[in-house]
Design a protein around this motif. Structure first.
Motif, PDB file in Angstrom:
ATOM      1  N   ARG A  39     -37.785  16.551  39.856  1.00 52.80           N
ATOM      2  CA  ARG A  39     -37.353  15.613  38.825  1.00 52.80           C
ATOM      3  C   ARG A  39     -37.723  16.126  37.437  1.00 52.80           C
ATOM      4  N   PHE A  40     -36.866  15.806  36.458  1.00 53.00           N
ATOM      5  CA  PHE A  40     -37.158  16.180  35.075  1.00 53.00           C
ATOM      6  C   PHE A  40     -36.504  15.159  34.150  1.00 53.00           C
ATOM      7  N   SER A  41     -37.320  14.458  33.371  1.00 48.66           N
ATOM      8  CA  SER A  41     -36.835  13.430  32.433  1.00 48.66           C
ATOM      9  C   SER A  41     -35.971  12.390  33.144  1.00 48.66           C
ATOM     10  N   GLY A  42     -36.389  11.997  34.320  1.00 46.32           N
ATOM     11  CA  GLY A  42     -35.650  11.030  35.121  1.00 46.32           C
ATOM     12  C   GLY A  42     -35.699  11.441  36.579  1.00 46.32           C
ATOM     13  N   GLN A  43     -34.812  10.875  37.382  1.00 47.52           N
ATOM     14  CA  GLN A  43     -34.850  11.161  38.821  1.00 47.52           C
ATOM     15  C   GLN A  43     -33.473  11.232  39.460  1.00 47.52           C
ATOM     16  N   LEU A  44     -32.398  11.126  38.656  1.00 47.89           N
ATOM     17  CA  LEU A  44     -31.062  11.018  39.236  1.00 47.89           C
ATOM     18  C   LEU A  44     -30.278  12.323  39.157  1.00 47.89           C
ATOM     19  N   LEU A  45     -29.494  12.570  40.185  1.00 47.39           N
ATOM     20  CA  LEU A  45     -28.591  13.706  40.237  1.00 47.39           C
ATOM     21  C   LEU A  45     -27.254  13.215  40.786  1.00 47.39           C
ATOM     22  N   THR A  46     -26.168  13.536  40.091  1.00 47.56           N
ATOM     23  CA  THR A  46     -24.845  13.114  40.524  1.00 47.56           C
ATOM     24  C   THR A  46     -24.271  14.114  41.518  1.00 47.56           C
ATOM     25  N   ILE A  47     -23.914  13.623  42.688  1.00 52.79           N
ATOM     26  CA  ILE A  47     -23.303  14.435  43.728  1.00 52.79           C
ATOM     27  C   ILE A  47     -22.050  13.717  44.204  1.00 52.79           C
ATOM     28  N   ASN A  48     -20.916  14.369  44.054  1.00 50.40           N
ATOM     29  CA  ASN A  48     -19.640  13.804  44.490  1.00 50.40           C
ATOM     30  C   ASN A  48     -19.381  12.430  43.862  1.00 50.40           C
ATOM     31  N   GLY A  49     -19.753  12.305  42.593  1.00 49.63           N
ATOM     32  CA  GLY A  49     -19.497  11.077  41.852  1.00 49.63           C
ATOM     33  C   GLY A  49     -20.489   9.963  42.083  1.00 49.63           C
ATOM     34  N   VAL A  50     -21.491  10.192  42.926  1.00 48.07           N
ATOM     35  CA  VAL A  50     -22.506   9.181  43.227  1.00 48.07           C
ATOM     36  C   VAL A  50     -23.847   9.666  42.692  1.00 48.07           C
ATOM     37  N   HIS A  51     -24.637   8.731  42.161  1.00 52.68           N
ATOM     38  CA  HIS A  51     -25.923   9.079  41.567  1.00 52.68           C
ATOM     39  C   HIS A  51     -27.041   8.859  42.586  1.00 52.68           C
ATOM     40  N   TYR A  52     -27.691   9.948  42.971  1.00 53.68           N
ATOM     41  CA  TYR A  52     -28.746   9.882  43.976  1.00 53.68           C
ATOM     42  C   TYR A  52     -30.105  10.129  43.329  1.00 53.68           C
ATOM     43  N   SER A  53     -31.112   9.523  43.915  1.00 47.16           N
ATOM     44  CA  SER A  53     -32.480   9.728  43.457  1.00 47.16           C
ATOM     45  C   SER A  53     -33.063  10.984  44.109  1.00 47.16           C
TER      46      SER A  53
END
Length: 398
Positions: free
Chosen positions: A169-183
């Motif tokens: 994680r860096f400056s948050g916790q979300l990553l967008t994969i295939n249009g969905v935001h995952y933690s």
């Protein structure tokens, strides 16, 4: 007006003369009392919540009718399946708290929630889910971080941790994969170099394997997803680009000042380079040659990055009034502007420096090295002590 729900009841007791149209005023038939009690019980069941029930869940769960007004706290990534909306009836509702992983909410069969077949409540967030008798809806709080618009997140950084790559994680916790935001898991996710080919450029992609975020190394180059605008594996939106890496013999990952072979796509601060001669290096060539490959600083370069490099040290000429010329070069022996020339008497030692600012390099593997020539005799580039030792330093950044 018939009192068909508790909201129709009157605060003046004498005005309550029926229950759902069943007359309970003075002189009513005895059977109306029994029937009105049943009607009141039905109205209370339909119109009033029971006490709030807290339940912790550590895995997948199917919500049922008796979960109405419950708070379901998930302590790990899980799927919350919803019983058929007709069974749960109108006004059924629960609060879902994702407190340990993303929670996927999956209505029954083709039923929908907020018009979608599923939604994902990211870790650290919650949502109120309510039935209208034919579909499910939320209070939209989850959509603050999971919008239907084309918002994208890359709150992460790829680095080398021990023997493995680590996406953290860096400056948050979300990553967008295939249009969905995952933690991204709090501990990050790792990738070993097992079975990879040394000296091969791999792009590192994140994808979801079920409910688990996972990394893969692929030689397939990225492309921009026309829907989300993020970089993905070409023709595969289920893979989001998070970095690139180049294994060395072993195979093993390497990220040193001489071999910057791990780069992050998101939040990359750039990398610093340094290398030096460990022994004196000499040439008699009157045209530019690489003085010795040990001084190469190797690196991976994102398209559009700029490389700043500097070389410094000392040289000796083996010929009277000989000239030693020194320059930096990238991926070969083509000189860069900013080289140096020294005219020396026999055996004189003089300092030199050279600089280069390089842009336009293709994405992938490159190196910067030191090249030199002499007008005659033998030129030597010194390595013996600090202050005279020949070295290259540099910086690669966007």
């Amino acid at each position: 007006m018939a009192k068909n729900s508790f909201l129709d009841w009157d605060v003046v007791a004498n005005n309550n003369t029926d229950a759902g149209g069943i007359f309970i005023g003075e002189g009513c038939p005895p059977s109306n009392i029994n029937n009105s009690e049943r009607e009141i019980m039905a109205q209370l069941k339909a119109g009033l919540d029971g006490k709030v029930v807290y339940a912790a869940k550590s895995g997948n769960y199917t919500a049922v009718l008796n979960d109405n007004n419950a708070v379901l706290r998930f302590t790990a990534a899980a799927t919350l399946s919803l019983t058929a909306v007709a069974t749960l009836v109108a006004n059924w509702h629960v609060i879902v708290v994702a407190d340990g992983g993303d929670v996927t909410v999956d209505p029954n069969a083709s039923e929908t929630i907020d018009g979608a077949t599923t939604i994902i409540i990211p870790n650290g967030y919650s949502a109120l889910i309510i039935s209208n008798g034919s579909a499910f809806f939320t209070n939209k709080m989850w959509s603050i971080v999971q919008p239907k618009a084309t918002m994208a997140f890359g709150q992460c950084r790829l680095s080398l941790s021990g023997a493995n790559l680590l996406l953290s994680r860096f400056s948050g916790q979300l990553l967008t994969i295939n249009g969905v935001h995952y933690s991204i898991p709090s501990a990050g996710i790792t990738l070993a170099p097992t079975a990879l080919t040394p000296s091969t450029l791999y792009y590192i992609y994140a994808f979801m394997s079920g409910a688990t975020m996972t990394l893969e190394a692929s030689a397939t180059a990225p492309a921009v997803d026309a829907t989300t605008g993020i970089s993905i594996k070409t023709a595969d939106a289920t893979r989001t680009l998070v970095g690139m890496a180049r294994p060395v013999t072993g195979p093993a990952w390497s990220d040193t000042v001489k071999q910057r072979f791990v780069r992050s796509w998101y939040n990359d601060p750039g990398v610093s380079l340094f290398s030096n001669f460990t022994a004196n290096r000499a040439t008699t060539s009157t045209s530019y040659v690489e003085l010795n490959s040990e001084i190469r600083s190797e690196f991976l370069n994102w398209s559009g990055e700029v490389v700043q490099a500097n070389a410094a040290g000392s040289v000796i000429s083996g010929a009277a009034n000989g000239q030693n010329r020194t320059s930096l070069a990238f991926d070969g022996t083509t000189t860069e502007p900013g080289g140096s020339q020294a005219t020396l008497t026999n055996s004189d030692t003089v300092p030199f420096s050279a600089q280069a600012m390089k842009s336009g390099l293709s994405e992938g593997y490159h190196y910067v090295t030191l090249i030199g020539l002499v007008s005659s005799g033998t030129g030597t580039w010194i390595s013996d002590v600090d202050g005279r030792r020949t070295s290259i330093s540099g910086r690669v950044s966007r």
